[in-house]
Design an enzyme around this catalytic site. Sequence first.
Site, short mmCIF file in Angstrom:
data_model
loop_
_atom_site.label_atom_id
_atom_site.label_comp_id
_atom_site.label_asym_id
_atom_site.label_seq_id
_atom_site.Cartn_x
_atom_site.Cartn_y
_atom_site.Cartn_z
N LYS A 11 80.54 37.57 45.91
CA LYS A 11 80.67 38.99 46.22
C LYS A 11 81.52 39.65 45.14
CE LYS A 11 79.49 41.91 49.54
NZ LYS A 11 78.07 42.06 49.93
N THR A 55 77.54 36.35 51.15
CA THR A 55 78.51 37.12 50.37
C THR A 55 79.23 38.13 51.26
OG1 THR A 55 76.93 38.83 49.67
CG2 THR A 55 77.11 36.85 48.30
N ASP A 56 78.58 38.59 52.31
CA ASP A 56 79.24 39.51 53.24
C ASP A 56 80.40 38.81 53.94
OD1 ASP A 56 79.11 42.23 54.58
OD2 ASP A 56 79.03 40.91 56.33
N PHE A 154 95.48 47.71 5.70
CA PHE A 154 94.26 46.91 5.65
C PHE A 154 93.68 47.02 4.24
CE2 PHE A 154 89.73 45.93 6.79
CZ PHE A 154 89.97 44.60 7.11
N ARG A 171 98.09 53.23 7.97
CA ARG A 171 97.06 53.74 8.89
C ARG A 171 97.58 53.72 10.31
NH1 ARG A 171 92.61 48.87 10.07
NH2 ARG A 171 94.14 47.26 10.61
N GLN A 214 93.99 41.11 13.22
CA GLN A 214 94.03 39.67 13.51
C GLN A 214 95.46 39.15 13.46
OE1 GLN A 214 91.79 41.21 11.63
NE2 GLN A 214 89.79 40.19 11.68
N ASN A 240 89.44 47.71 17.97
CA ASN A 240 90.15 48.56 17.02
C ASN A 240 89.74 50.01 17.26
OD1 ASN A 240 91.48 49.67 14.85
ND2 ASN A 240 90.86 48.07 13.42
N HIS A 242 89.62 53.20 16.10
CA HIS A 242 89.78 53.79 14.78
C HIS A 242 90.21 55.25 14.85
CE1 HIS A 242 87.94 50.22 13.12
NE2 HIS A 242 86.88 50.38 13.90
#
Length: 287
Positions: A11, A55-56, A154, A171, A214, A240, A242
């Site tokens: 569920k 599932t109930d 970077f 950045r 990383q 990321n 940006h």
Amino acid sequence: MIKLGVNQYGKAETRLVRVDRGDRHAITDLNVTTTLAGDLDATHLTGDNSGVLPTDTQKNTVYAFARDGVGEPEEFGLRLARHFVDTTPTITRARVRVEQYRWERITVDGEPAHHSFARAAGTRTATATYDGTTAWVVSGVEDLTVLNTTGSEFHGFHRDRYTTLAETTDRILATAVSANWRHESTDSPWAESFRDARAHLLAAFAETHSRSLQQTLHAMGERVLRHRDELVEVRLALPNKHHFLVDLEPFGLDNPGEVFFAADRPYGLIEGTVLRDGAPEEGLAWW
């Protein structure tokens, strides 16, 4: 020859809110997913459902167990997982994932409100798995959005004929952290462990001068493991988010790193695992 392969059922996303009504109310807001596996060939091959726990019923069990209290999400998940395996003959493995939406008490004139709350950043997660013999727990946090306005670079990356990205030594670095950490045992100090792991993730993000996302990922996982001995593995997924500097020259204006366009897609997605020495490496597949 054709045969039935690995299968499971459960569920998904049972929404549960519990209010504890003491001197000051407390709220526990959960999204619970139960997943069961075992001797279920008959229902797939012949439609014989005698071994299937509906599932109930799983949904109802979540609500019934909450009547006695929820506690930490790891504890709640373990209670449910053990119940499903120990009481259903055909079920040999149960996995319960709990997402906890965090609420903070509203403060009025410096005093905490009795029964009023505001949604807190980041969703706490816990996944408890039990196979009849062994139980293991993975905790975590999702959608914890963080941003550094500087301290990120970077450059020096590989280039080919399709590379257009400009190198940068300054950045904006932003991401929505999804982190999971595996406990060595089922006897961890759950609340303290979550609080500290989250704090160390944030501290590492803030303090790391990043030359790549990383590198930041590794610093975040390493810091958590260095400070929490009960944890053996941290897995992170960092999209990321940006932020691109807007060209204002067409309007006769300069832009000294102040006006940015926040792009939502496409985005880089950095994923990785940081392990304590001696912990088994299970690859990039999530638990």
